[in-house]
Design an enzyme around this catalytic site. Structure first.
Site, PDB file in Angstrom:
ATOM      1  N   ASP A  78       0.843  -1.199   0.000  1.00  0.00           N
ATOM      2  CA  ASP A  78       0.000   0.000   0.000  1.00  0.00           C
ATOM      3  C   ASP A  78       0.873   1.242   0.000  1.00  0.00           C
ATOM      4  O   ASP A  78       1.962   1.242   0.586  1.00  0.00           O
ATOM      5  CB  ASP A  78      -0.921   0.029   1.221  1.00  0.00           C
ATOM      6  N   ASP A  80       0.688   5.413   0.856  1.00  0.00           N
ATOM      7  CA  ASP A  80      -0.021   6.558   1.410  1.00  0.00           C
ATOM      8  C   ASP A  80       0.746   7.823   1.058  1.00  0.00           C
ATOM      9  O   ASP A  80       1.975   7.805   0.905  1.00  0.00           O
ATOM     10  CB  ASP A  80      -0.142   6.447   2.933  1.00  0.00           C
ATOM     11  N   ASP A 178       3.445   7.733  14.841  1.00  0.00           N
ATOM     12  CA  ASP A 178       3.729   6.884  15.990  1.00  0.00           C
ATOM     13  C   ASP A 178       5.191   6.466  16.112  1.00  0.00           C
ATOM     14  O   ASP A 178       5.875   6.837  17.054  1.00  0.00           O
ATOM     15  CB  ASP A 178       2.797   5.660  15.992  1.00  0.00           C
TER      16      ASP A 178
END
Length: 540
Positions: A78, A80, A178
């Site tokens: 994926d 982003d 994070d």
């Protein structure tokens, strides 16, 4: 940003400025010679999104787990993108773009059509907030809906961020992410990598480290507990380990997961088992003592050593490694099969017919294990179809095989049968016959049916007569199968029962019974007659 500026100007002088620099890190740029990213591994659709945003005057970068994987020489699954454009500005630039999420508003830019579509997730740089000093909302998403209406940033009573839609700079956005290895930004056009928190250093040291104070970051979003474990499992074979300070609060922080909406926790649990490292993830949960987070995850941990569930988890990991799609319904169907099968057999032993017994067992497990989150929606319907196919695989005569092979989820049902054969729950002959039938042309299929008919005992053997399970006659079997063909929701309302059989005219019942051999569908699944996509800005 304004808060930080005021804090620096009138707050505590140089000490405050130094604190802010430590909080936001220092911008470090790495060129191609330093990071070594192969541009051929970058998805062209992600490049298109970045190029379009930059052409419109906005900053845009590939971000998160994709950058980490590129640094490791892997092709990310994926991609982003993070940008200075607001969700509304992003949406205006693309023909097929959709703003999703309430807690975190992001944009899905869609490429392709139907089942083959791909999504590039685009998030806006978010402003930094010191959540320990923010005004809190009494309650959470469920209990404070009215209070949250129109709020762009809100913190719940436990310190968890409930709304986070205030836009900021790239350095603030990096501080909001994070782990350090997920907080790097890559520009596929200039091939420049931007790092604020030593992510490059940690990747080289094979360290998974939280940005900022781990306890506070887990409190802001307890799902980070699961993300930490998942990353540790995913990267363990490459030598990565959790930083000691990042790992220390995990056992304590898992209690905060009880405040997470059940739907989001359910989605995270599915990610846990579907990212290609299910067995390793389960082992990490066990090693870190993180049981009690989610009932289905606990069930996966408890049953991971059992042959059928272990085979299913291993098969899921294999499919992900091969780039094949994995369906959450299939994995959940495997995880709960033991319960469904036990309930099915128990009802069959009490004299119920095959399909009503199986449907009733499924309903019981949905109520006990899954609840309303997915058991009554699309996911539950798909699981029900996979399970209801299993007794149908035992009938290899008439038109039943032709209708079964046309079912939308036939391939999933056949894969489920394959796993059952792998653990010797059904005979290999069944699997081999259906695999051949699914690939054969019309003439070859007729030959296979004739072959199966010839192998079927005539009149019923002594073993069949001794079988304690009820015989489903041809009329009832046809009724049940036609109900199944109508779809999972309709099949719940229309299944073959002895009442429906009794309602048939006497003469017609006699003709059905005398016209051919009676059919036995075993509750065990073994043939006796014949062998056989989180609106979360932090990417993975």
């Amino acid at each position: 940003m304004i808060k930080t500026l005021i804090y620096n100007l009138i707050g505590r002088g140089r000490g405050a400025a130094a604190h802010a620099r430590q909080r936001f890190g220092k911008r470090v740029e790495h060129g191609p010679q330093t990071h070594g990213i192969d541009p051929n591994l970058v998805d062209e659709r992600a490049v298109t999104v970045v190029r379009t945003l930059k052409s419109a005057g906005y900053d845009a970068y590939v971000v998160g787990g994709a950058v980490r994987d590129l640094l490791l020489g892997l092709r990310p699954k994926d991609f982003d993108v993070a940008t200075s454009a607001t969700p509304e500005q992003v949406k205006a630039l693309f023909r097929r773009a959709f703003i999703v999420g309430r807690r975190f508003r992001i944009v899905h830019v869609v490429f392709g059509r139907g089942r083959q579509h791909d999504v590039i997730e685009v998030s806006t740089f978010r402003a930094f907030f010191d959540n320990t000093s923010e005004d809190v909302v009494a309650g959470n998403e469920r209990t404070a809906k009215e209070e949250l209406q129109g709020m762009k940033h809100a913190v719940g009573a436990t310190g968890r961020v409930l709304r986070d839609n205030v836009w900021g700079s790239q350095e603030e956005d990096a501080a909001r992410r994070d782990f350090t290895l997920n907080a790097m930004y890559y520009d596929p056009e200039t091939r420049m990598l931007v790092d604020y928190h030593g992510g490059m250093t940690d990747v080289k040291a094979k360290l998974i480290r939280m940005i900022g104070d781990p306890v506070q970051r887990y409190r802001e979003d307890p799902v980070r507990v699961l993300r930490a474990v998942r990353f540790a499992a995913k990267l363990a074979k490459r030598g990565f380990r959790l930083d000691a300070k990042t790992a220390a609060p995990l056992a304590m922080a898992k209690a905060w997961l009880s405040d997470i909406p059940q739907s989001r926790l359910f989605d995270e649990m599915l990610k846990f088992l579907q990212t290609g490292h299910a067995l390793d993830s389960v082992a990490q949960v066990k090693a870190l003592g993180l049981g009690g987070i989610d009932s289905l995850l606990d069930l996966a941990v408890e049953r991971a050593h059992e042959p059928f569930v272990k085979a299913a988890l291993r098969d899921t990991d294999r499919r992900v490694a091969e780039g094949k799609p994995v369906a959450p319904s299939f994995l959940l169907a495997c995880l709960l099969w033991q319960d469904v099968r036990a309930g099915w057999q128990e009802r069959m032993a009490r004299g119920m017919y095959t399909f009503p017994a199986l449907n009733e067992a499924i309903d019981e497990i949905f109520n006990a294990r899954v609840g309303e989150i997915s058991g009554r929606g699309k996911l539950g319907a798909e699981m029900r179809e996979i399970w209801l196919m299993q007794p149908r695989f035992e009938k290899r005569s008439g038109k039943s095989p032709f209708s079964l092979v046309r079912q939308l989820r036939f391939r999933a049902g056949l894969d489920f049968l394959r796993l059952r054969a792998e653990v010797h729950e059904v005979k290999d002959e069944y699997l081999n016959w259906w695999q051949a039938f699914s690939l054969a042309d019309e003439a070859a299929r007729e030959d296979l049916i004739a072959q199966a008919r010839a192998e079927q005992p005539r009149g019923g053997s002594s073993a069949r007569r001794r079988a304690p399970q009820p015989v489903l006659d041809e009329a009832a079997a046809t009724q049940a199968e036609s109900a199944f063909d109508e779809g999972p929701l309709e099949s719940e309302r229309r299944t073959a029962t002895d009442d429906e059989g009794a309602a048939m005219p006497r003469k017609r019942r006699r003709r059905h019974r005398g016209g051919g051999a009676r059919r036995n569908v075993s509750g065990s699944g073994e043939a006796e007659a014949a062998p056989d996509v989180d609106p979360h800005p932090e990417s993975e």
